[in-house]
Design a protein around this motif. Structure first.
Motif, short mmCIF file in Angstrom:
data_model
loop_
_atom_site.label_atom_id
_atom_site.label_comp_id
_atom_site.label_asym_id
_atom_site.label_seq_id
_atom_site.Cartn_x
_atom_site.Cartn_y
_atom_site.Cartn_z
N GLU A 6 -0.41 -9.55 -2.11
CA GLU A 6 0.99 -9.23 -1.86
C GLU A 6 1.65 -8.71 -3.14
O GLU A 6 2.37 -7.71 -3.12
N ALA A 7 1.39 -9.35 -4.26
CA ALA A 7 1.94 -8.90 -5.54
C ALA A 7 1.35 -7.53 -5.92
O ALA A 7 2.06 -6.67 -6.44
N PHE A 8 0.05 -7.35 -5.67
CA PHE A 8 -0.58 -6.07 -5.94
C PHE A 8 0.08 -4.96 -5.14
O PHE A 8 0.36 -3.87 -5.66
N LEU A 9 0.33 -5.22 -3.86
CA LEU A 9 0.96 -4.24 -3.00
C LEU A 9 2.39 -3.93 -3.46
O LEU A 9 2.82 -2.78 -3.45
N GLN A 10 3.12 -4.96 -3.91
CA GLN A 10 4.48 -4.74 -4.42
C GLN A 10 4.47 -3.84 -5.65
O GLN A 10 5.29 -2.93 -5.77
N VAL A 11 3.56 -4.08 -6.56
CA VAL A 11 3.47 -3.27 -7.78
C VAL A 11 3.07 -1.83 -7.42
O VAL A 11 3.62 -0.87 -7.96
N PHE A 12 2.13 -1.68 -6.50
CA PHE A 12 1.69 -0.36 -6.08
C PHE A 12 2.83 0.44 -5.46
O PHE A 12 3.06 1.60 -5.81
N VAL A 13 3.57 -0.19 -4.54
CA VAL A 13 4.68 0.49 -3.87
C VAL A 13 5.77 0.83 -4.88
O VAL A 13 6.34 1.94 -4.85
N ALA A 14 6.08 -0.08 -5.79
CA ALA A 14 7.12 0.18 -6.79
C ALA A 14 6.72 1.33 -7.71
O ALA A 14 7.54 2.19 -8.04
N ALA A 15 5.46 1.37 -8.13
CA ALA A 15 5.00 2.45 -9.00
C ALA A 15 5.01 3.78 -8.27
O ALA A 15 5.44 4.81 -8.83
N LEU A 16 4.57 3.79 -7.03
CA LEU A 16 4.56 5.02 -6.24
C LEU A 16 5.99 5.52 -5.99
O LEU A 16 6.27 6.71 -6.14
N LEU A 17 6.88 4.62 -5.65
CA LEU A 17 8.27 4.98 -5.40
C LEU A 17 8.94 5.47 -6.69
O LEU A 17 9.64 6.48 -6.68
N GLY A 18 8.71 4.78 -7.79
CA GLY A 18 9.30 5.19 -9.07
C GLY A 18 8.81 6.56 -9.52
O GLY A 18 9.60 7.41 -9.94
N ALA A 19 7.52 6.80 -9.40
CA ALA A 19 6.97 8.11 -9.79
C ALA A 19 7.51 9.21 -8.88
O ALA A 19 7.86 10.29 -9.35
N SER A 20 7.62 8.92 -7.60
CA SER A 20 8.16 9.92 -6.66
C SER A 20 9.60 10.26 -6.98
O SER A 20 10.00 11.43 -6.92
#
Length: 109
Positions: A6-20
């Motif tokens: 769950e934490a891994f998914l949160q970090v992944f989504v945050a990084a993808l959203l931030g980069a976008s």
């Protein structure tokens, strides 16, 4: 060893959203900069005792094409100023996102 997915998914989504967000605002800022009549031009690199990237003839042709494109801009002066203001605001959002990310990395214990 357990992985907190769950934490891994949160970090992944945050990084993808931030980069976008950063890429989108940067591209929008460049588009508004060109629309406002200030295309980002980088002077060709010249090195002493080495080759020149563009000849003088090519540089004059490029400057003439830029001037011709600027004359074709149908926007009024107020619209150009508004486009430039929007471009600078987009670049400010990009800078704030990068600085915010650095602060999170540096000061998040």
């Amino acid at each position: 060893m357990l992985i907190n997915w769950e934490a891994f998914l949160q970090v992944f989504v945050a990084a993808l959203l931030g980069a976008s967000i950063v890429v989108t605002f940067y591209a929008l800022g460049l588009r508004l900069l060109v629309r406002g009549g200030r295309p980002p031009l980088v002077a060709p690199a010249e090195f002493t005792d080495a080759i020149t990237v563009l000849s003088d003839k090519q540089r004059r042709r490029h400057e003439k094409a830029v001037a011709k494109a600027a004359k074709k801009n149908p926007l009024g002066e107020g619209q150009k100023r508004l486009s430039l203001l929007g471009a600078y605001a987009c670049f400010a959002v990009c800078a704030a996102a990068v600085i915010g990310a650095l602060l999170l990395i540096l000061f998040n214990h």
